[in-house]
Enzyme design. Structure first.
Site, mmCIF file in Angstrom:
data_model
loop_
_atom_site.group_PDB
_atom_site.id
_atom_site.type_symbol
_atom_site.label_atom_id
_atom_site.label_comp_id
_atom_site.label_asym_id
_atom_site.label_seq_id
_atom_site.Cartn_x
_atom_site.Cartn_y
_atom_site.Cartn_z
ATOM 1 N N ASP A 78 -79.307 87.251 -26.596
ATOM 2 C CA ASP A 78 -79.041 87.073 -25.175
ATOM 3 C C ASP A 78 -77.930 86.044 -24.955
ATOM 4 O O ASP A 78 -77.943 84.986 -25.601
ATOM 5 C CB ASP A 78 -80.348 86.575 -24.530
ATOM 6 C CG ASP A 78 -80.213 86.314 -23.055
ATOM 7 O OD1 ASP A 78 -80.004 87.275 -22.312
ATOM 8 O OD2 ASP A 78 -80.305 85.143 -22.648
ATOM 9 N N GLU B 26 -75.038 90.052 -26.634
ATOM 10 C CA GLU B 26 -74.575 90.283 -25.265
ATOM 11 C C GLU B 26 -73.259 89.532 -25.054
ATOM 12 O O GLU B 26 -73.254 88.303 -24.998
ATOM 13 C CB GLU B 26 -75.607 89.768 -24.259
ATOM 14 C CG GLU B 26 -75.183 90.050 -22.833
ATOM 15 C CD GLU B 26 -75.966 89.263 -21.790
ATOM 16 O OE1 GLU B 26 -76.043 89.732 -20.648
ATOM 17 O OE2 GLU B 26 -76.481 88.166 -22.107
HETATM 18 C C1 GLC Z 1 -78.782 87.633 -19.978
HETATM 19 C C2 GLC Z 1 -79.855 88.606 -19.573
HETATM 20 C C3 GLC Z 1 -80.231 88.341 -18.146
HETATM 21 C C4 GLC Z 1 -80.766 86.928 -18.051
HETATM 22 C C5 GLC Z 1 -79.765 85.927 -18.604
HETATM 23 C C6 GLC Z 1 -80.391 84.583 -18.817
HETATM 24 O O1 GLC Z 1 -77.616 87.822 -19.260
HETATM 25 O O2 GLC Z 1 -79.424 89.917 -19.785
HETATM 26 O O3 GLC Z 1 -81.167 89.264 -17.680
HETATM 27 O O4 GLC Z 1 -81.057 86.638 -16.725
HETATM 28 O O5 GLC Z 1 -79.253 86.321 -19.848
HETATM 29 O O6 GLC Z 1 -81.241 84.598 -19.926
#
Ligand code: GLC
Length: 568
Positions: free
Chosen positions: A227, A289
């Site tokens: 993440d 991500e």
């Molecule tokens: C990432 C996740 C999102 C979350 C954020 C904080 O972007 O995909 O859903 O709110 O991280 O952890």
């Protein structure tokens, strides 16, 4: 109106002789289809209105029928659920809402029986403010865990008030600094204030988090989606960020997050993480991500020596209009500008309005969804699907602020309605709660579920579900579609995206996607007449009318798709 696109196969034959791309045996995730599950919303088994692990287990046969290779579960660890699991209070357990460690083990085992791997989501940047580490950290300046988070004494305002050390904002609105605990210090949080950032400059933090990563790999997870991985570090001098012009949905000066993300130190952590992955058997997969518009930057997340993330997400398709040139450009960049690495294309996830609405024109929505699915699954890539995408679930945002569950939708209302709209319960059938729960669903089931649901589409020849299934089956059964090199043809065409997949061991496959609401004819007569090509054997066609296409001309209806194998 018909647009003529002549000489298609002349190009095909002239430019492409069978080429081999992969010499080494492909790793399981190259060309795989990975299905993202938002566990709260997938299947409830106990009537509390929240999806859970036994619910997912009960739907594994469905996922096997669709043909997915792996599932990625967004966080299921114990959490106060402020950010619905992305605020982790314990990295080595399961939130009782979702089940138990035993349920997790059963999920891994049952998935394995069906040839499906389980990927977890790991939140490295921050914990919940209720995590024991943070509770200790905030308790006093000399607590051994103080330095596990990013604390600062801030500045003193004119009236003696404690102020943040700089103007840094949280991605989710307002200052990134919040005072807490027994001292007057403030802690840093890139996301909600309930998500304090860990201090990755402290080796003890890295050790603890790597232990958490090992915990689930040891339990049979096939890998992770990391993440917000590019936010682990901030610049150390804490200088003010640029801001503006204008304000964002939260009323703050438009933020510039350059100083708070993508710092070089992240790459060092990723290299050490990759070494950890490689120490396990079974090709564990580490996805990350990453939002980046710049392909050279995206390429850097694979690592200079291919030693960081196996697959950084390629979000380039997300903001596009349905337009041949833009899709071709983004898809081609994924093939040619990532150092030969496999791209991980994404069209949908739990943070973005669903692709159905983003790409749809309200007239040709199903055809557009098929066209997009074809581009996602028909080029050389690992593809991410988000639950419900395969049936064309709509984004159903709340209409009243009092119904909003995602906190950014409350802070940003009405400009930012939050992410509830893309997180509504999976639509299994046309019953009251769409087969999701016997209780009251945590988010309302959209009224579209009466017609848009798995049961209605599963055995329907022309449904979106059936199209997804066909494409996934082609990936599994046709060597050119699975491993073939992707070459875009007719690269100036405004109306269609056409490409070829070639591999040594099989005949080339041509994909043609009409990107307009008007018909297009692709002519291949010259090649047939000259005996260079006998014709095309259709492998999959999106519309009835395409079945009668002659071997020398493919007539594509609005947003029609033709996939055929070249016969020589
Ligand atoms: C990432 C996740 C999102 C979350 C954020 C904080 O972007 O995909 O859903 O709110 O991280 O952890």
């Amino acid at each position: 109106m018909n647009v003529r696109c002549s000489g298609l196969l002349a190009l095909v034959v002239a430019s492409v002789l069978p080429v081999s791309v992969a010499t080494a045996k492909a790793r399981w995730w190259e060309g795989a289809v990975i299905y993202e599950i938002y566990p709260r919303s997938f299947q409830d088994s106990n009537g509390d209105g929240v999806g859970d692990l036994p619910g997912i287990i009960s739907r594994l046969d469905y996922l096997k029928a669709l043909g997915v290779d792996a599932i990625w579960l967004t966080p299921i660890y114990p959490s106060p659920q402020v950010d619905f699991g992305y605020d982790v209070a314990d990295y080595t357990n399961i939130d009782p809402q979702f089940g138990t460690l035993k349920d997790f083990d059963r999920l891994v085992a049952e998935a394995k029986k069906r040839g499906i791997r389980v990927l977890m989501d790991m939140v490295l940047n921050h914990t919940s403010d209720k995590h024991a580490w943070f509770l200790e950290s905030m308790s006093s300046k000399d607590n051994p865990k103080r330095d596990w988070y990013v604390w600062n004494s801030g500045r003193t305002g004119k009236d003696g008030k404690r102020l943040p050390p700089n103007n840094w904002q949280s991605l989710f609105g307002h200052s990134a600094w919040t005072p807490a605990g027994a001292t007057s210090d403030l802690y840093y949080h890139f996301f909600y204030k309930q998500q304090p950032d860990l201090n990755w400059r402290n080796p003890a933090v890295e050790k603890a988090m790597f232990d958490a990563v090992r915990f689930w790999l040891d339990r049979g997870a096939a890998g992770y989606r990391f993440d917000a991985v590019d936010t682990l570090f901030e610049v150390t001098d804490l200088r003010d960020a640029k801001e503006g012009p204008g304000v964002n949905a939260y009323g703050d000066p438009a933020p510039d997050f350059t100083l708070q993300s993508k710092q070089p130190e992240v790459h060092d952590v990723l290299r050490r993480l990759r070494a950890l992955a490689d120490s396990y058997p079974g090709d564990r997969l580490f996805m990350g991500e990453i939002y980046s518009k710049d392909m050279a930057e995206l390429a850097s997340w694979y690592g200079a020596k291919n030693d960081e993330l196996h697959l950084p997400m390629n979000m380039a398709l997300l903001p596009l209009d349905v337009d041949a040139a833009s899709f071709r450009k983004a898809l081609e960049a994924g093939q040619t500008q990532l150092g030969g690495n496999v791209p991980l294309f994404v069209t949908d996830n739990h943070d973005q309005p669903r692709s159905w609405d983003r790409y749809g024109d309200k007239t040709n929505d199903t055809a557009i969804a098929r066209a997009v699915a074809t581009m996602l699954l028909g080029t050389r890539s690992t593809a991410l699907l988000y639950y419900g995408q395969e049936i064309g679930m709509l984004t159903t945002a709340p209409t009243r602020v009092e119904d909003v569950k995602d906190p950014i939708g409350i802070t940003g209302w009405p400009k930012e309605k939050g992410r509830d709209g893309e997180r509504t319960p999976m639509q299994w059938d046309g019953s009251k709660n769409a087969g999701f729960t016997k209780g009251t669903p945590w988010l309302p089931v959209p009224s579209s579920a009466a017609t848009v649901n798995v049961e209605a589409q599963r055995n329907e020849q022309d449904s979106l579900f059936t199209w997804y299934k066909k494409l996934i089956t082609l990936r599994h059964t046709n060597a050119a579609v699975r491993d073939g090199l992707t070459t875009f043809l007719d690269r100036d065409a405004q109306h269609a995206v056409v490409w070829l997949r070639t591999v040594k061991s099989a005949a080339p496959v041509v994909f043609a996607v009409n990107m307009k609401a008007e018909a297009v004819t692709l002519t291949v007569a010259a090649d047939v007449a000259q005996g260079r090509v006998k014709g095309l054997k259709p492998l999959a066609v999106s519309h009835e009318v395409l079945k009668s296409s002659t071997p020398d001309a493919i007539s594509l209806p609005p947003f029609g798709v033709y996939i055929g194998q070249i016969q020589r």
